[in-house]
Design a protein around this motif. Structure first.
Motif, PDB file in Angstrom:
ATOM      1  N   SER A  81       1.165  -1.654  -0.100  1.00  0.00           N
ATOM      2  CA  SER A  81       0.076  -0.363   0.297  1.00  0.00           C
ATOM      3  C   SER A  81       0.807   1.510   0.009  1.00  0.00           C
ATOM      4  O   SER A  81       1.944   0.982   0.865  1.00  0.00           O
ATOM      5  CB  SER A  81      -0.748   0.210   1.306  1.00  0.00           C
ATOM      6  N   ASP A  91      -7.195   4.278   2.886  1.00  0.00           N
ATOM      7  CA  ASP A  91      -7.807   2.996   2.859  1.00  0.00           C
ATOM      8  C   ASP A  91      -6.831   1.836   4.084  1.00  0.00           C
ATOM      9  O   ASP A  91      -6.756   1.982   4.620  1.00  0.00           O
ATOM     10  CB  ASP A  91      -7.465   2.395   1.306  1.00  0.00           C
ATOM     11  N   HIS A  93      -6.696  -2.844   4.644  1.00  0.00           N
ATOM     12  CA  HIS A  93      -6.966  -3.516   4.076  1.00  0.00           C
ATOM     13  C   HIS A  93      -7.283  -4.938   5.415  1.00  0.00           C
ATOM     14  O   HIS A  93      -6.666  -5.387   6.713  1.00  0.00           O
ATOM     15  CB  HIS A  93      -5.764  -4.120   2.788  1.00  0.00           C
ATOM     16  N   VAL A 111     -10.078  -5.649   0.641  1.00  0.00           N
ATOM     17  CA  VAL A 111      -9.665  -4.393   0.534  1.00  0.00           C
ATOM     18  C   VAL A 111     -11.099  -3.205   0.682  1.00  0.00           C
ATOM     19  O   VAL A 111     -11.769  -3.489   0.192  1.00  0.00           O
ATOM     20  CB  VAL A 111      -8.563  -3.873  -1.202  1.00  0.00           C
ATOM     21  N   ASP A 113     -11.451   0.974   0.876  1.00  0.00           N
ATOM     22  CA  ASP A 113     -12.054   1.906   0.524  1.00  0.00           C
ATOM     23  C   ASP A 113     -12.305   3.040   1.099  1.00  0.00           C
ATOM     24  O   ASP A 113     -13.672   3.134   0.917  1.00  0.00           O
ATOM     25  CB  ASP A 113     -12.198   1.979  -1.461  1.00  0.00           C
ATOM     26  N   CYS A 211      -7.728  -1.658  -4.905  1.00  0.00           N
ATOM     27  CA  CYS A 211      -8.449  -0.339  -4.490  1.00  0.00           C
ATOM     28  C   CYS A 211      -8.786   0.570  -5.989  1.00  0.00           C
ATOM     29  O   CYS A 211      -8.452  -0.052  -6.773  1.00  0.00           O
ATOM     30  CB  CYS A 211      -8.723   0.728  -3.318  1.00  0.00           C
ATOM     31  N   ASP A 212      -9.943   1.158  -5.961  1.00  0.00           N
ATOM     32  CA  ASP A 212      -9.213   1.766  -6.952  1.00  0.00           C
ATOM     33  C   ASP A 212      -8.876   2.767  -7.204  1.00  0.00           C
ATOM     34  O   ASP A 212      -8.874   3.495  -8.575  1.00  0.00           O
ATOM     35  CB  ASP A 212     -11.191   2.885  -7.145  1.00  0.00           C
TER      36      ASP A 212
END
Length: 257
Positions: A81, A91, A93, A111, A113, A211-212
């Motif tokens: 990350s 974020d 996880h 994950v 977000d 994530c995005d």
């Protein structure tokens, strides 16, 4: 589980820094309604509190948090990350390669977000243990999501709910769940996940959860091809995760990764 921190050697293109500045100007102009007309002779009164804080940094934070682990079932994993261009890391996880008790044949990876703060993402990473796999991005401009938003009295502007929120399903965000006569799943933002159950096969090579900050920068097939290629020349999963982060940063990701 071992944990390591590594710095990125990626040189951030100058056009990305300019893109951040121009995007911030555009968004600020939109939400503040553009420059206001002043009466001649009126003193300009600018207050720092009236300035919208930027969600981005002048320079990205490139420090990576990388870890790896495995289970007695032969399942190996790695995670990486990075805060990136965002002003805060929001974020989180969870990695549990082997559960206990009756679920010892199960693994749990997730994950979370976060947006507008890290509280919900961190809470979910510690407390939300549900065996689901979400395979479809929930964006406000998706036809089905947009229809629900409009039915709840909202709109999709700049690909965001009411020009503000970039996701259409989330935990929290109670300001978008205030239509009293509608059930929870028909609000502007729905907490209902999409659940898929997929049988594993011998042809399965690996599973990617991200994530995005990753998926907005690179497509599914391209990322799978990249990981498959790296696995042929590198057996350190931590290094491959770190390389994915560098790739997304280079491709223009402005989010947490």
């Amino acid at each position: 589980m071992r944990t390591a921190r590594r710095a990125s050697n990626v040189e951030v293109p100058s056009f990305l820094r300019q893109l951040v500045k121009e995007t911030e100007k555009m968004v600020t102009f939109f939400f503040k309604g553009g420059p206001s007309e002043r009466v001649p002779g009126e003193e300009e009164n600018l207050n720092e509190d009236d300035t919208m804080p930027s969600p981005y940094l002048e320079r990205p934070i490139l420090e990576k948090h990388v870890s790896e682990g495995g289970s007695r079932m032969g399942l190996n994993y790695a995670v990486a990350s990075m805060q990136g261009w965002r002003a805060h890391m929001e974020d989180a996880h969870t990695c549990m390669p082997q559960l206990k008790g009756e679920l010892e044949d199960w693994a749990y990876f997730a994950v979370f977000d976060g947006h507008a703060g890290v509280t919900v993402a961190q809470y979910c990473s510690r407390n939300l243990l549900d065996h689901i796999l979400t395979t479809e991005d929930h964006k406000p401009f998706n036809p089905r999501e947009k229809e629900r938003i409009q039915n709840a009295g909202g709109s999709v502007t700049l690909q965001r709910i009411n020009g503000s929120l970039a996701v259409s399903r989330a935990l929290g965000d109670f300001d978008f769940k205030e239509v009293d006569w509608r059930p929870e799943t028909e609000q502007l933002v729905s907490p209902e996940p999409e659940v898929y159950e997929l049988e594993r096969t011998p042809e399965d090579e690996f599973l990617i959860l991200a994530c995005d900050g990753v998926w907005d920068a690179i497509g599914n097939e391209e990322l799978c091809a990249f990981v498959r290629n790296r696995l042929q020349v590198c057996d350190d999963l931590r290094d491959i995760c770190a390389q994915v982060i560098d790739l997304c940063l280079y491709k223009g990701s402005l989010d947490n990764i």
